[in-house]
Design an enzyme around this catalytic site. Structure first.
Site, short mmCIF file in Angstrom:
data_model
loop_
_atom_site.label_atom_id
_atom_site.label_comp_id
_atom_site.label_asym_id
_atom_site.label_seq_id
_atom_site.Cartn_x
_atom_site.Cartn_y
_atom_site.Cartn_z
N ASP A 270 0.86 -1.16 0.00
CA ASP A 270 0.00 0.00 0.00
C ASP A 270 0.91 1.23 0.00
O ASP A 270 2.14 1.14 0.12
CB ASP A 270 -0.95 -0.03 1.21
CG ASP A 270 -2.19 0.80 0.96
OD1 ASP A 270 -3.22 0.55 1.59
OD2 ASP A 270 -2.13 1.72 0.11
C1 GLC Z 1 -4.47 4.25 -0.18
C2 GLC Z 1 -5.29 3.03 0.16
C3 GLC Z 1 -5.31 1.99 -0.92
C4 GLC Z 1 -5.21 2.67 -2.26
C5 GLC Z 1 -3.81 3.29 -2.34
C6 GLC Z 1 -3.62 4.07 -3.65
O1 GLC Z 1 -3.83 4.78 0.93
O2 GLC Z 1 -5.04 2.39 1.40
O3 GLC Z 1 -6.52 1.24 -0.78
O4 GLC Z 1 -5.39 1.73 -3.31
O5 GLC Z 1 -3.55 4.15 -1.24
O6 GLC Z 1 -4.47 5.16 -3.71
#
Ligand code: GLC
Length: 755
Positions: A270
């Protein structure tokens, strides 16, 4: 050449730095010029400049946060020309519930219990995304959530692993088609592995302590189903799981995800979750963080700035990570690029992108999804559906009723607000003779449709990343006078034949970084609703939400309540069609709806503990039953269940019985029902939940029509992971079966399972 041969040929020529580049994914932010800052830890101009420089050095394997085809082509050219082999970048994005055509939020789609609608919706999302140059969705979010204080409950399929697994499969199939690389489809990336929805106190990002039983019986089934459906990617979770940061856990991503669940795609962290291994007090520095994440099995790092994987050459030099581990990750990333056809054709046709985004057929799919997601929670004396021909005037009340931005909910970035149909616009088009709006009907009789906001918008104290990118709820008009506007709304209602009051949460009060310590309606909405009810005008309450809210007063005082969630681009048209009876609501709750925040976390699938007779009264000051049960939802039909049978009174632990039931629509119009089957094991080698969903089917029945629905109940439905023996078991026991329209169904039978 086969995929693997093309991969090996490239890999054999790559330097450590080039390999590290393929494993690095950067956001590419173009912050709006007026965006408040610095909300992020970087300079708004420096970040894109840094990414473009890295692209030119062949040090970026993937990009995210891009939706414009021309910009994607421009950056793709930098990527292709920036490395010796012309390897393009994989472009990922949060295609969560649509791209330009915005669908109802995921929890709403789950509330449809309609797997075809869910798959069709994600297929449209994939088609739009692929057309603009996006290859991969950071979705479906399959985290089970039983604590509605956690704002990301909106992004998943609710509390139940059986429903969650079925919805996950439908979403993966919608995104990917039959296999990764299908034209007009994109890679599906189930997230967040694993257990993120159990955040302590419902506080987003907080630690999770998860028992083996919950992990195997509740949290993993949707992931397992998504993987078996062929999902090409999995994203890590931010938080500590049982004391180990998920993104640094070799047990989670190698032993469990790959070796046990058999996942053969690629894993992405993430955002910043690899570098945050230092923040967790787990890694000593960025080099250590990168080494430990690769060693754990995290193939690609999603970074905003300062990527840890940029230090992999040093980690290799220091022996903190083996080249074999790095090569294994590079293989998976290159294989995805080859299978998606990127090495053969890395660019998109910008003209075609515009055509695909404008395809009116997509809007129809979104409208149907919104119609089938709505859940009718109350309908005393059949106030709904409204008869437009019998109404002289309708009062529509509440700021959410006229807010395009809130109508489409959070996790959207490429929307067209001008095209978004609000509840007010939908009601006016359907009943008010307003033939200008999208989806306008042409009623013979035009109803006077008045509107009043009534109460102010509740603003977040601080702008968040999502407000900047996703747009915020518009603030109140200049000179907005609370009390005068409140009175105007009440007076409007007093003079109308019916009042449609739209309440809920503003879209930025739910989603990521949007946990709440209360479930109450924000601001003065409840006060406004009470005043409108006090006028004596019949009230229809429309709820815009992504989590259960405290509706104790409305549930006792408002005759009709329709939960429409955040219904998307065509939301207002769908809501009007539901309110005026063109379609009947048929959705069912994908979570248990508590009375108050003091009851959470809460689930229908609890075990029978001490003193079962007072299970309904565990608190001194409140019932411990929900306000609305899991699986609950009314319709404009009336359904009866009879002739519940099991084809065999007994079977063995390896055997399957078939449960059948006759469902009849005794109402006076066609309607849908979601027939649900619940199972309970009376005794065995563990305490088992009082009920568990083990089968469902949404059916459409004409007035007077009846149908027999059957469900297999075999080892797959009866087995569970046993914490004592740390393995899957199927006990011999007596099994109760209930079949009905929600988790309180009382039509029951039973069968025996013997060794
Ligand atoms: C965010 C989320 C994730 C998302 C990623 C990209 O913090 O936790 O679900 O896909 O970053 O935006």
């Amino acid at each position: 050449m086969t995929v693997q041969e093309r991969v090996e040929k490239l890999l054999a020529q790559m330097t450590p730095a080039e390999k590290a580049g393929q494993l690095t994914q950067y956001f590419y932010f173009r912050l709006p010029p007026d965006a408040p800052g610095p909300v992020l830890e970087f300079d708004r101009d420096e970040q894109p400049r840094m990414v473009e420089a890295r692209l030119g050095e062949g040090l970026v394997g993937s990009l995210l946060f891009l939706t414009d085809p021309a910009e994607i082509n421009r950056l793709q050219r930098l990527a292709v020309e920036g490395n010796r082999f012309g390897i393009p970048a994989l472009v990922g994005f949060d295609v969560v519930h649509g791209l330009r055509t915005v669908f109802p939020v995921p929890i709403a789609m789950a509330a449809s219990w309609d797997l075809e609608v869910i798959e069709a919706g994600q297929a449209v999302a994939a088609r739009e995304a692929r057309a603009v140059g996006i290859h991969w969705a950071f979705a479906p979010m399959v985290d089970i959530a039983r604590d509605p204080r956690w704002g990301r409950i909106i992004e998943g399929a609710g509390e139940d692993p059986y429903l969650g697994a079925a919805v996950a499969v439908a979403q993966v199939r919608g995104f990917q088609g039959q296999e990764m690389g299908t034209p007009e489809r994109i890679i599906a990336g189930p997230k967040h592995f694993a257990g993120y929805g159990y955040a302590l106190g419902g506080r987003d990002y907080d630690e999770v302590d998860l028992s083996d039983s919950q992990l195997w019986n509740v949290v993993l089934p949707p992931f397992r189903a998504a993987i078996e459906a062929g999902a090409g990617n999995v994203m890590t979770a931010y938080m500590d799981l049982n004391g180990i940061p998920a993104t640094g856990s070799g047990w989670l991503f190698t032993d469990l995800l790959r070796d046990t669940l058999g996942f053969d795609g690629f894993v992405v962290s993430d955002a910043n979750a690899v570098r945050n291994l230092v923040t967790h007090g787990f890694a000593a520095d960025l080099t250590d963080a990168g080494a430990r994440a690769v060693n754990a099995g995290v193939d690609m790092e999603m970074a905003i700035s300062g990527a840890a994987y940029a230090h992999l050459p040093e980690a290799l030099e220091a022996g903190e990570v083996d080249m074999a581990a790095v090569d294994a990750s590079v293989r998976r990333i290159l294989a995805a690029k080859v299978r998606m056809g990127l090495l053969d054709d890395p660019y998109v046709d910008e003209d075609r992108a515009r055509q695909v985004l404008a395809d009116p057929a997509h809007r129809d799919v979104a409208r149907v999804a919104a119609e089938r997601s709505a859940v009718l929670l109350r309908n005393e004396n059949g106030l709904l559906p409204l008869d437009a021909t019998a109404l002289g005037s309708v009062a529509v009340i509440g700021p959410l009723a006229d807010s395009p931005r809130d109508t489409i909910g959070p996790w959207v970035f490429d929307f067209d607000l001008d095209e978004t149909v609000t509840v007010l616009a939908g009601v006016r088009a359907r009943a008010g003779g307003d033939r200008s709006g999208p989806g306008a009907a042409t009623p013979d009789h035009a109803v006077r449709v008045g509107y009043a906001r009534g109460v102010p918008v509740v603003q977040r104290e601080f702008p968040s990343l999502f407000d900047m990118f996703g747009g915020n709820t518009p603030s109140d008009p200049d000179g907005f006078d609370d009390d005068a506007e409140f009175r105007r709304a009440v007076d409007l209602a007093a003079g109308a034949d019916v009042a449609i009051v739209v309440v809920g949460e503003w879209q930025n009060m739910i989603g990521e970084m949007a946990s709440r310590s209360s479930l109450e309606l924000p601001g003065r909405q409840l006060e406004l609703l009470q005043a409108v009810v006090g006028t004596g005008t019949p009230v229809v309450l429309v709820v815009m939400n992504g989590r259960p809210l405290d509706l104790r007063w409305p549930a006792a005082n408002v005759p009709a309540i329709l939960d429409v969630w955040y219904p998307g681009t065509q939301g207002g048209t769908a809501v009007a069609n539901l309110l005026f009876g063109d379609v009947s609501p048929g959705g069912k709750l994908p979570f248990t709806w508590p009375r108050t925040v003091g009851q959470v976390p809460m689930t229908y699938a609890h075990t029978i503990s001490h003193e079962p007779e007072n299970q309904a009264r565990r608190y001194w000051d409140e019932a411990s039953t929900p306000l609305f049960p899991f699986g609950y939802g009314l319709s404009y039909g009336r359904f009866t269940y009879t002739n519940l049978t099991v084809d065999e009174p007994s079977t063995t632990t390896r055997g399957t019985v078939t449960v059948s039931v006759e469902v009849a629509n005794t109402g006076d119009r066609e309607a849908d029902e979601v027939v649900q089957l619940y199972l309970h094991q009376r005794h065995g080698t563990a305490s088992r939940p009082v009920r568990e969903l083990k089968g469902f089917e949404r059916v459409t029945l004409a007035a007077g029509e009846s149908r027999t629905i059957s469900f297999p109940v075999g080892p797959d439905e009866r087995r569970y992971w046993n914490a004592a023996v740390r393995d899957w078991v199927t006990d011999a026991s007596t099994f109760d079966v209930w079949v009905g329209g929600d988790s309180t169904a009382d039509l029951t039978t039973r069968f025996e399972v013997t060794k």
